[in-house]
Design a protein around this motif. Structure first.
Motif, short mmCIF file in Angstrom:
data_model
loop_
_atom_site.label_atom_id
_atom_site.label_comp_id
_atom_site.label_asym_id
_atom_site.label_seq_id
_atom_site.Cartn_x
_atom_site.Cartn_y
_atom_site.Cartn_z
N TYR A 1 83.56 54.59 53.41
CA TYR A 1 82.07 54.36 53.32
C TYR A 1 81.67 55.11 52.35
CZ TYR A 1 77.29 55.93 54.93
OH TYR A 1 76.13 56.11 54.83
N ALA A 2 82.13 56.63 52.04
CA ALA A 2 81.85 57.31 51.09
C ALA A 2 81.71 56.79 49.64
CB ALA A 2 82.55 58.89 51.04
N GLU A 3 83.16 56.22 49.41
CA GLU A 3 83.36 55.57 48.17
C GLU A 3 82.29 54.44 48.06
OE1 GLU A 3 86.63 52.46 46.00
OE2 GLU A 3 87.04 53.51 48.04
N ALA A 4 81.85 53.52 48.76
CA ALA A 4 80.88 52.77 48.82
C ALA A 4 79.60 53.22 48.44
CB ALA A 4 80.93 51.55 50.05
N MET A 5 79.07 54.08 49.35
CA MET A 5 78.06 54.67 49.01
C MET A 5 77.91 55.30 47.45
SD MET A 5 76.08 54.50 51.62
CE MET A 5 74.66 55.60 51.28
N THR A 6 78.91 55.79 47.08
CA THR A 6 78.72 56.27 45.58
C THR A 6 78.44 55.07 44.44
OG1 THR A 6 81.11 56.29 45.32
CG2 THR A 6 80.23 58.17 46.22
N LYS A 7 78.99 53.91 44.90
CA LYS A 7 78.89 52.85 43.85
C LYS A 7 77.58 51.94 44.44
CE LYS A 7 83.89 52.40 43.66
NZ LYS A 7 85.10 51.31 44.12
#
Length: 267
Positions: free
Chosen positions: A240-246
């Motif tokens: 989730y955190a990875e997606a939010m940064t992108k």
């Protein structure tokens, strides 16, 4: 009409099970030993009360009696206790045996009953045992058998955990990978709130891995999975955190709309 008492809803099982247990027999006043013997349901209830009170040794004794007489939910609870070492010494072979008894006796139970949830879970447990086998025992790893267990519980009972596990097989099998089938089963499980399926499907959609990219829809599933993540689900929070940064602001806004609509539909 069967009345479900709160005390027999049995948080010990993780779900209300009164509908799965069947009605208790009325006391007819007979003095014969046969008629005075507790029913399997009563023995299960006694064991469940003991478990809830912290008397796990007493719980096992009563659950064993109910299980010997074919009470499926007692067999399931004993299977879980032996699988987890919960109040008993951990014994995967005993757990496997209890889950096998349930699968053999109740595979054709109607899928819309309360008891079917425990039957489906028994199939999932067997599937996981067949994935890796049980070390030092005749129960060896059998991926084909594992797929059969997950497939049956996923299709006949519509069990979301089975659907997720079946999807993982379609994704992880190097010789027969089928991302389209995996996405189908992940979608079915995700729509039932299975957080692991939501996370994997969301990751695939957001990044366009093996399926057409749908960033906002993928972020929606990741958001839902993140909200349901437990203490052992760091991998979900990381995805989730990875997606939010992108994700762009538009993708985040659209995902938020999807999440709101999804939650509204479930209210």
């Amino acid at each position: 009409m069967l009345t479900c008492k709160v005390g027999i809803a049995l948080a010990v099982l993780g779900v209300a099970v009164c509908g799965a247990l069947g009605p208790a027999r009325a006391f007819e006043g007979s003095s014969s030993k046969k008629e005075q013997q507790p029913s399997p349901l009563q023995q299960f209830q006694t064991g469940a009360r003991a478990y809830m009170a912290g008397d796990k040794a007493g719980a096992v004794n009563s659950l064993l009696e109910a299980a010997k007489r074919g009470h499926a939910v007692a067999q399931w609870k004993l299977g879980r206790m032996y699988a987890e070492g919960d109040g008993v010494e951990k014994d995967d072979v005993k757990a496997f045996d209890y889950f096998s008894q349930i699968a053999n006796a109740h595979a054709d139970d109607a899928p819309d009953t309360m008891q079917s949830r425990f039957v489906a879970n028994a199939f999932v447990a067997l599937g996981n045992y067949y994935l890796d086998g049980i070390s030092g025992t005749p129960i060896k790893a059998d991926p084909t058998r594992a797929r059969e267990m997950f497939s049956y519980a996923a299709s006949y009972f519509g069990d979301p955990d089975a659907q997720y596990n079946l999807a993982r097989i379609y994704l992880d099998d190097k010789n027969a990978k089928d991302a389209r089938q995996a996405a189908r089963w992940l979608g079915l499980a995700a729509n039932k709130g299975q957080r692991e399926a939501q996370a994997v499907l969301g990751h695939m959609l957001f990044n366009g891995i093996d399926i057409p990219k749908q960033s906002a829809r993928g972020l929606m599933w990741l958001t839902l999975a993140n909200g349901a993540a437990g203490s052992g689900d760091k991998w979900i929070r990381d995805l989730y955190a990875e997606a939010m940064t992108k994700a762009s602001q538009d993708e985040q806004d659209k995902a938020g709309e999807y999440v709101s609509a999804w939650n509204k539909d479930r209210d």
